[in-house]
Enzyme design. Structure first.
Site, short mmCIF file in Angstrom:
data_model
loop_
_atom_site.label_atom_id
_atom_site.label_comp_id
_atom_site.label_asym_id
_atom_site.label_seq_id
_atom_site.Cartn_x
_atom_site.Cartn_y
_atom_site.Cartn_z
N ASP A 1 49.11 45.14 54.25
CA ASP A 1 48.55 44.13 53.65
C ASP A 1 47.30 43.22 55.02
O ASP A 1 47.07 42.96 56.09
CB ASP A 1 49.63 43.48 53.84
CG ASP A 1 50.20 41.92 52.77
OD1 ASP A 1 49.08 41.27 52.28
OD2 ASP A 1 51.63 41.73 51.66
N GLN B 1 48.74 30.77 38.35
CA GLN B 1 48.83 29.97 39.68
C GLN B 1 48.00 31.72 40.46
O GLN B 1 48.16 31.59 41.40
CB GLN B 1 50.70 30.89 40.07
CG GLN B 1 51.57 29.45 40.03
CD GLN B 1 52.39 30.64 41.15
OE1 GLN B 1 53.61 30.80 41.01
NE2 GLN B 1 52.38 30.01 42.81
N HIS C 1 50.31 41.76 38.48
CA HIS C 1 50.49 40.97 37.33
C HIS C 1 49.79 39.40 37.88
O HIS C 1 49.37 39.42 37.35
CB HIS C 1 51.46 40.73 37.18
CG HIS C 1 52.70 39.85 38.23
ND1 HIS C 1 53.50 39.54 37.92
CD2 HIS C 1 52.11 39.84 39.42
CE1 HIS C 1 54.04 38.39 38.93
NE2 HIS C 1 53.19 39.58 40.19
#
Length: 347
Positions: free
Chosen positions: A192, A288, A237
């Protein structure tokens, strides 16, 4: 929306926590004193929560008393190990501010961070992680989701053959913990952004999690760590088809022979007719992110464009019960395996 805001306010005031800590049902007056709110406002709030089946009512000598339903105690109190409190707080304070501009999002076809928070969304995760406080709130959201759903995610398939796992965009490490708990022989690397890794180390993982390590980087730009299995849990997504293919192609190139990728996403019906929860998720992706929710065929097309040729698909309900599955097709000569697992959880 009124129902959701009723839930949000009750959680924020601590109504369910007060009732959990009491050894008996409480009156509106007792609850209002405990949470520091007006009696009249509290009475109206508790009545609405009763209508939403979040609270039970009891009659005692002409007085109305309140207690938590079982679901409220399990999911809406801060102390529950599978609490959704942090998820609800994030929805109330962040997501719903974006939803104020849904009309603009539909007209413009893009997210609404600039209007909602006054920040540019040119770099999606710079907007999402616009402060340390906001980053921790998002990580707490993901943590609460995987505390509930994570075990079902990592056991939907037998992942024991994969000893070295890389969780791309692994955030708080909650899913990595579920992997090491379910598969004692595996190790997990969380890949990350540097600031996410820092926050995860400070707030979410401890020295006891010895089989979990970190690798800092941007999965669109930096080399991916070697692994037998790559996990993308609620990642695709966020992105357009083009960017999804770009990321999946990078994973395909990094995959060892016999390796695989595990996708975790909510799934639309092939004709787009439902489920309603996923249709609403897709609208949320509009306000978003840059992405959307997709059908199984759409995910299969993205994977095929990246080079993957063997797929398995499992669909579960909220309790992790398997509802349907598609068996895999013949893999490529490199024996690359694709595991497509679609998990539907509440948002």
């Amino acid at each position: 929306i009124k129902g959701f805001k009723t839930l949000f306010t009750s959680c924020e005031l601590g109504v369910f926590d007060v009732l959990l800590g009491a050894d008996r049902p409480l009156s509106a007056e007792e609850i209002s004193e405990a949470v520091g709110s007006s009696v009249d406002g509290t009475q109206r709030l508790l009545a609405a929560c009763t209508g939403l089946q979040l609270l039970n009512t009891h009659q005692d000598q002409g007085r109305v008393l309140y207690s938590n339903t079982e679901q409220a105690s399990v999911y809406l109190t801060r102390s529950s190990p599978i609490s959704l409190f942090q998820s609800i707080q994030y929805s109330s304070r962040t997501i719903y501010l974006c939803w104020h501009y849904l009309t603009d999002a539909v007209r413009e076809g893009r997210n609404q961070y600039e209007k909602a928070f006054g920040v540019s969304s040119k770099d999606l995760f710079e907007a999402l992680y616009r402060s340390d406080e906001e980053m921790v709130k998002f990580m707490q959201l993901m943590n609460s989701i995987w505390n509930i759903c994570g075990k079902d995610v990592v056991t939907a398939f037998d992942l024991s053959p994969f000893k070295v796992i890389c969780d791309l965009g692994g955030c708080s490490g909650a899913l990595a913990k579920q992997c090491t708990s379910a598969y004692p022989a595996c190790t997990v690397t969380i890949f990350d952004l540097p600031k996410v890794v820092r926050m995860s180390r400070e707030h979410f993982l401890t020295e006891a999690d010895q089989r979990i390590s970190f690798h800092q980087g941007d999965f669109f730009k930096d080399p991916l760590p070697g692994a037998d299995l790559y996990i993308l849990a609620r990642i695709l997504h966020d992105w357009t088809d083009k960017r999804c293919i770009e990321l999946l192609s990078r994973i395909y190139k990094a995959c060892k022979p016999g390796g695989g990728v595990l996708l975790v996403e909510a799934l639309l019906h092939e004709d787009g007719s439902g489920p309603l929860t996923v249709q609403l998720y897709s609208l949320n992706m509009l306000v978003q992110t840059e992405g959307k929710e997709r059908t199984a065929a759409q995910y299969a097309a993205l994977l095929a464009a990246a080079g993957f040729s063997s797929t398995q698909h499992h669909l579960t309900d909220l309790r992790g019960k398997k509802k349907s599955f598609f068996t895999s097709t013949e893999g490529s000569h490199h024996m690359k395996i694709l595991l497509l697992y679609v998990h539907l959880f509440s948002g």
